[in-house]
Design a protein around this motif. Structure first.
Motif, mmCIF file in Angstrom:
data_model
loop_
_atom_site.group_PDB
_atom_site.id
_atom_site.type_symbol
_atom_site.label_atom_id
_atom_site.label_comp_id
_atom_site.label_asym_id
_atom_site.label_seq_id
_atom_site.Cartn_x
_atom_site.Cartn_y
_atom_site.Cartn_z
ATOM 1 N N SER A 50 0.828 -1.215 0.000
ATOM 2 C CA SER A 50 0.000 0.000 0.000
ATOM 3 C C SER A 50 0.856 1.256 0.000
ATOM 4 O O SER A 50 0.550 2.219 -0.710
ATOM 5 N N ILE A 53 2.319 1.791 -3.514
ATOM 6 C CA ILE A 53 1.302 2.240 -4.476
ATOM 7 C C ILE A 53 0.841 3.648 -4.137
ATOM 8 O O ILE A 53 0.603 4.472 -5.029
ATOM 9 N N TRP A 54 0.700 3.953 -2.868
ATOM 10 C CA TRP A 54 0.262 5.292 -2.450
ATOM 11 C C TRP A 54 1.257 6.352 -2.909
ATOM 12 O O TRP A 54 0.885 7.440 -3.322
ATOM 13 N N ARG A 64 -4.525 3.003 -14.004
ATOM 14 C CA ARG A 64 -4.645 1.743 -13.267
ATOM 15 C C ARG A 64 -3.669 0.687 -13.757
ATOM 16 O O ARG A 64 -3.268 -0.187 -12.999
ATOM 17 N N ILE A 67 -0.512 1.392 -11.930
ATOM 18 C CA ILE A 67 -0.679 1.025 -10.518
ATOM 19 C C ILE A 67 -0.573 -0.490 -10.352
ATOM 20 O O ILE A 67 0.098 -0.982 -9.451
ATOM 21 N N TYR A 70 3.122 -1.593 -11.019
ATOM 22 C CA TYR A 70 3.971 -1.159 -9.916
ATOM 23 C C TYR A 70 3.654 -1.970 -8.657
ATOM 24 O O TYR A 70 4.562 -2.374 -7.922
ATOM 25 N N GLY A 71 2.386 -2.216 -8.414
ATOM 26 C CA GLY A 71 1.990 -3.013 -7.250
ATOM 27 C C GLY A 71 2.534 -4.423 -7.315
ATOM 28 O O GLY A 71 2.987 -4.978 -6.312
ATOM 29 N N ILE A 139 -3.625 -4.691 -4.391
ATOM 30 C CA ILE A 139 -3.517 -4.037 -5.699
ATOM 31 C C ILE A 139 -4.903 -3.755 -6.261
ATOM 32 O O ILE A 139 -5.163 -2.661 -6.773
ATOM 33 N N PHE A 142 -6.468 -0.766 -4.564
ATOM 34 C CA PHE A 142 -5.902 0.501 -5.025
ATOM 35 C C PHE A 142 -6.325 0.829 -6.451
ATOM 36 O O PHE A 142 -6.491 2.004 -6.790
ATOM 37 N N LYS A 143 -6.515 -0.175 -7.289
ATOM 38 C CA LYS A 143 -7.039 0.090 -8.627
ATOM 39 C C LYS A 143 -8.463 0.650 -8.530
ATOM 40 O O LYS A 143 -8.827 1.571 -9.258
#
Length: 153
Positions: A50, A53-54, A64, A67, A70-71, A139, A142-143
């Motif tokens: 987290s 990603i943050w 996305r 993200i 990267y996640g 992930i 966060f998406k």
């Protein structure tokens, strides 16, 4: 389910004078201990992914696809360190047990089938599975957040 709750043979000398009818459900205690032990590793993995990603989202990269990629990159790096933590936690926590079993001249079969050892292995394996499963879930969350953020909701 593995039958690792309760007392092993090593506890018999300490328990001979005690009543074992105390009304405690050792299976419930064992399940609760397993869950609490696993939560630490799972939360650590989720927070690490987290945070990575943050940081990416703070740089205003709301795509996305970026993200997710990267996640996955952060997650794959996190799995290695999480497994090291779990392994050394298991080995460090069980070192006295290993020495005790060696001094008692336990065979490999007795060693592996011991309730105490089996419970520790079970907790370590469940923690590892939890770490592996929490990374894709983090992930996806966060998406979802990025999609809501980009649509202005």
């Amino acid at each position: 389910m593995a039958q690792v709750q309760g007392f092993g043979e090593e506890n018999t000398s300490e328990l001979e004078d005690m009543s074992l009818y105390v009304g405690i459900n050792y299976q419930s205690i064992s399940i609760t201990m397993t869950i609490l032990s696993c939560l630490g590793a799972i939360i650590e993995a989720s927070v690490s992914v987290s945070a990575g990603i943050w940081t990416l989202m703070d740089k205003k990269i709301d795509n996305r696809i970026h993200i997710g990629a990267y996640g996955r990159q952060v997650g794959s790096q996190m799995i290695g360190t999480a497994f090291n933590t779990l392994f050394f936690g298991f080995f460090g926590g069980s070192l006295a047990l290993f020495i005790w079993f060696v001094k008692l001249n336990y065979s490999l079969g007795q060693f592996i089938n011991n309730k105490i050892f089996a419970a520790e292995v079970l907790v370590t394996m469940l923690s590892a599975i939890g770490v592996i499963l929490v990374i894709p879930v983090t992930i996806k969350v966060f998406k979802f957040v990025a999609r809501k953020k980009s649509s202005g909701q």
